[in-house]
Design an enzyme around this catalytic site. Structure first.
Site, PDB file in Angstrom:
ATOM      1  N   CYS A 179       0.920  -1.288  -0.107  1.00  0.00           N
ATOM      2  CA  CYS A 179      -0.026   0.135  -0.102  1.00  0.00           C
ATOM      3  C   CYS A 179       0.789   1.101   0.076  1.00  0.00           C
ATOM      4  O   CYS A 179       1.628   1.455   0.977  1.00  0.00           O
ATOM      5  CB  CYS A 179      -0.819  -0.060   1.209  1.00  0.00           C
ATOM      6  SG  CYS A 179      -1.996   1.445   1.358  1.00  0.00           S
ATOM      7  N   TYR A 208      -4.869   4.924  -9.562  1.00  0.00           N
ATOM      8  CA  TYR A 208      -5.889   4.104  -9.223  1.00  0.00           C
ATOM      9  C   TYR A 208      -7.023   4.452 -10.051  1.00  0.00           C
ATOM     10  O   TYR A 208      -8.037   3.498 -10.354  1.00  0.00           O
ATOM     11  CB  TYR A 208      -6.321   4.191  -7.669  1.00  0.00           C
ATOM     12  CG  TYR A 208      -5.453   3.499  -6.519  1.00  0.00           C
ATOM     13  CD1 TYR A 208      -5.579   2.251  -6.317  1.00  0.00           C
ATOM     14  CD2 TYR A 208      -3.900   4.164  -6.310  1.00  0.00           C
ATOM     15  CE1 TYR A 208      -4.633   1.545  -5.607  1.00  0.00           C
ATOM     16  CE2 TYR A 208      -3.208   3.276  -5.563  1.00  0.00           C
ATOM     17  CZ  TYR A 208      -3.337   2.134  -5.157  1.00  0.00           C
ATOM     18  OH  TYR A 208      -2.697   1.448  -4.266  1.00  0.00           O
TER      19      TYR A 208
END
Length: 448
Positions: free
Chosen positions: A166, A307
């Protein structure tokens, strides 16, 4: 319906039977022998060397003229071994339509089914607006000004939960390392589960750990098996998304914050009394306005922009995201031609936020998220800038490229159903990340 008298001769592209007379003779002999012993087999395919064995039990009356048979296939013709599902499927498809492509009806049916399942999974993985644009959910737990000066935040009272893939958690790891807060704020590193959740596991020996690089391990604060269990320990429970980074209060047994930027601001200025490097200020007062300005550019177009490309659920949404991404990368590339960091001569929180996306760009986002217009290595200033930050003390130990790639390619099933993880691109290999960056020459120019 398959019956005792079904035949499946092997044919070439023109429909000519390929099996030799010897094969067919052998089939007949085997049939006579098996009928004498009461065993049944398929004519043609049963004993021919050009086909897998197809055997099976008779269903119904053995004296009926036509008997249904439950087939079992084995390409190695060894009845003692269970059939391989992949081999069985391949054999069936060859029997149904030979070397040709599957029928159009089958293709359209599978495509419709897959698209429906993909949309369902993406709705949970990456919520979108009506136009198909990815809409990142807001963080549930936030810090406020009173929290940052709370005397209850003593050494060891806070615990940081992260996941190595992440980029948002990576921010917290880097600032924690640069400020020297490793002893004051212990960490638990979760790994990616097959269902996309964060889970803890026993640490196994690895070359990365031997080099001091962070690796997934146990929950050192609560002993839980998953991060969702940790969130669920708060008073009143929790049913939302279990995300990283998450700052946990070990004494009150509740999440303090799961918003990455709140956490890195707090680590930078709210824990200097416990930091080994309190003099480092990644958000000095004179630069706060410039830092915020860069964040307003970088977050929507680069940090979240990759994203928005990967999780776009329409062509139009993808086109908007990818154009915004590369337009902003071009802008930052031009800026870094004459500026060592985003805000001049000093590393700031804005640089940390940009770095965690850049270090993943060629290895993950360029391929998996379809950010394919250019690789980062094709941007000489951006790539050199990334290498300089990577080479700063303690930063490389937070960059586990193997765990990062596994966490994306083997977990994001809707984007990579086969879970095949590609090799690390050369520009992301440690040997190349460690090459001289020559960014210090920009400081010399400014000093003149």
């Amino acid at each position: 319906m398959l019956t005792e008298t079904s035949t499946f001769p092997r044919r070439d592209g023109n429909g000519a039977v390929l099996c030799s007379s010897l094969c067919l003779k052998k089939v007949g002999e085997n049939r006579e022998e098996k009928e004498k012993s009461g065993a049944m087999s398929f004519i043609g395919a049963a004993s021919c060397c050009h086909f897998p064995i197809i055997s099976g039990a008779v269903i119904g009356d053995a004296n009926a003229g036509t008997r249904l048979i439950s087939p079992t296939m084995s390409m190695n013709q060894n009845p003692s071994q269970p059939p391989n599902p992949a081999t069985l499927l391949t054999s069936i498809t060859k029997l149904l339509w030979g070397p040709s492509l599957p029928p159009g009806l089958l293709i359209s049916t599978v495509r419709t089914g897959w698209n429906s399942a993909w949309n369902l999974m993406m709705a949970q993985l990456a919520p979108s607006d009506p136009s198909g644009n990815y809409s990142r959910p807001a963080s549930k737990f936030r810090l406020n000004s009173s929290d940052t000066t709370n005397p209850q935040f003593s050494r060891g009272s806070l615990h940081l939960y992260v996941g190595l893939p992440c980029p948002w958690a990576h921010r917290a790891l880097i600032v924690r390392a640069l400020k020297g807060l490793e002893d004051a704020v212990p960490v638990s590193v979760a790994g990616s589960g097959q269902d996309g959740s964060w889970e803890f596991r026993d640490r196994t020996p690895s070359p990365d750990a031997d080099l001091g690089v962070l690796v997934p391990g146990k929950d050192n604060a609560n002993g839980c098996r998953t991060l969702k269990e940790v969130y669920g320990r708060r008073k009143g429970g929790y049913s939302g998304r279990a995300t990283v980074p998450m700052l946990w209060h070990s004494e009150r047994k509740e999440p303090v914050c799961n918003e990455s930027y709140d956490i890195i601001e707090f680590f930078n200025s709210g824990m200097n009394a416990l930091a080994r490097n309190p003099e480092l200020d990644l958000s000095p007062e004179p630069l706060k306005g410039e830092i915020e300005e860069w964040n307003r550019v970088i977050y929507p177009n680069i940090n979240n922009g990759v994203y928005r490309c990967g999780f776009a659920q329409s062509q139009e949404a993808y086109d908007r995201a990818v154009n915004g991404l590369f337009a902003t990368l071009d802008r930052v590339e031009d800026h870094l031609a004459s500026s060592r960091y985003l805000c001049g001569e000093a590393l700031t929180l804005a640089d940390v936020c940009l770095f965690t996306t850049l270090i993943r760009f060629d290895a993950v986002y360029n391929v998996l998220f379809k950010c394919t217009k250019k690789k980062l290595v094709e941007y000489p200033n951006l790539h050199g800038y990334m290498r300089e930050i990577y080479q700063m003390p303690k930063v490389a130990e937070t960059c586990n490229l193997g765990a990062i790639m596994d966490g994306y390619y083997k977990t994001l099933f809707p984007l990579n159903p086969g879970s095949i993880c590609p090799v690390v691109p050369s520009g992301s290999e440690i040997v190349n990340l460690s090459k001289p960056h020559n960014r210090e020459s920009l400081s010399a120019v400014v000093c003149r």
